[in-house]
Design an enzyme around this catalytic site. Sequence first.
Site, short mmCIF file in Angstrom:
data_model
loop_
_atom_site.label_atom_id
_atom_site.label_comp_id
_atom_site.label_asym_id
_atom_site.label_seq_id
_atom_site.Cartn_x
_atom_site.Cartn_y
_atom_site.Cartn_z
CB SER A 62 -37.72 -15.48 -11.77
OG SER A 62 -36.63 -14.70 -12.24
CG HIS A 94 -40.76 -18.30 -9.54
ND1 HIS A 94 -41.13 -18.46 -10.86
CD2 HIS A 94 -40.54 -16.98 -9.37
CE1 HIS A 94 -41.12 -17.28 -11.45
NE2 HIS A 94 -40.76 -16.38 -10.57
CD GLU A 119 -42.94 -21.55 -12.16
OE1 GLU A 119 -43.30 -21.90 -13.28
OE2 GLU A 119 -41.92 -20.85 -11.96
CG ASN A 158 -40.05 -16.58 -16.07
OD1 ASN A 158 -40.82 -15.74 -16.54
ND2 ASN A 158 -39.54 -16.45 -14.85
#
Length: 529
Positions: free
Chosen positions: A127, A148, A160, A198
């Site tokens: 992540s 991800h 992702e 993130n």
Amino acid sequence: MPDRAVAIDRGRFIGVVGAGTMGVGIAEVAAAAGHRVMLLDVDDDRVAAGLGRLVASLDRRVARGRLDATVAGGIHDRVTAAGSWACLAGAGLVVEAVVESMPEKAELFARLEELVGSDTVLATNTSSLSVDAIAAGLRRPGRLVGLHFFNPAPAMRLVEVVSGLASDPRVAEIAVATMTAWGKTPVRVRDAPGFIVNRVARPFYGEAQRLLAEGAADAATIDGLARQAGGFPMGPLELTDLVGQDVNLAVTESVWRATADDPRYAPSPVQRALVASGRLGRKTGRGVYEDASAPGSGPRPLVAATYPPRPAPARLVAHGSVDELAVLVARAPDVPLVPGTPVTVGAVAGGDPAPRRGGPGWVELPCGAAVLRTDGALATDHAQRLGRPVVLVDRCLDDATTPRLAVAASDGAPVAALDEAAGWLQSAQIAVSVVDDVPGLVLARTVAMLVNEAVDLVSRGAASSEDVETAMMLGTGYPIGPLEWGDRWGAGTVVTLLDQVGAVYRDGRHRACPRLRRAALSGARLGAR
């Protein structure tokens, strides 16, 4: 690798290394797409426990009417335990979903490279760790990409697809095609700290933690404003309790270290204290909230602080252009707005004492106090500039429909100023939460930071504007993409907010990126690239 970028054939099985929550979820997704899946972990007990979680997940979905029992049986039958590493040799794709440890991931892929065929795609579900760093020890680093997935993998549409500097573009295209074939929505991102979600989401948590530390408002009010004024599905503090304070802090620290300790991503002392004291959120029963609900139970209702009902003022007086308050004024037709005088204001203390015409318009309350939309500066600064008490109104997703707004009064403002401002907004069917006089209040500063992060990521070529918008709406449930939000408010407004907030803190956290500042000057749309 195939000459053309096509999805991995359903005749090829998928290997998943790591039988935890994410690994089992990814295995379920692959099996639901028709692949056989081999699940591997360090020992048989972990694999058995993972297969047990798969059965429980499928049974829950069948019981809720979300999955046909026959289909569930087929998914279950296609996922089996890999008796050894050698069982993965013929896989078309192997996805790693183990603990977020660079040494462990690097060692795992070095071992896989010795086993699998030359056409096997290798993928990490990291992540926040660097795909380039994970691939650095491979003889053929080009075969490794990031995939991800988001938790829970069977339910979350977003994936992702992360390309490192060494990633073969064809491998990335195969990964995109495969995720599409699996029913997911893939977005492309270059290997950058935090990838898209993130990275861009860090201010959502960081600003809330800073506001909490400063005593701007209690946690339930900060979260309530995010949900009701911002349209976010959960507030930032309750969300960190849900995912785990330790997990959220680990991602923040990873992004912070990977960006050379950039103050924009600096971990919050509040969150570090929570983790150090074992208050990890819902999984321990306590986090930001003293009673964060027992593990496995639903969230307890959070009640935002609400100003008591007050009578509506007899009228408002407009001084200068009050376009930024116009929709709120229109929502309160029983409070007439009458024209006043052109705006004539003095300089901020310490500046040129000569009055100047123009400047931001404001609405005068019967008590003589001024109401302005926040531009990031303190209400007390505006009070010094205008020579009268000031009440600032926070920004929101949609003035026409918002059920709640935050307001803040300048130091020394009479109670009548808050009473009359609250009475006006309440007459527009808007609940009022009073917060301390902090720069940018709550939603305005948070959203401005989200917009800045999104623009910065796009300007660096890490992702397209379309993929950033898609990722933030699908991966985090944002009501609209941050770039669209920035276009609604205007790049100039966002830059002003950041500059004014940054002028108070002076720590570099709220600096506007060059592309955003250029858009403020040129009027360019943020979402058009």
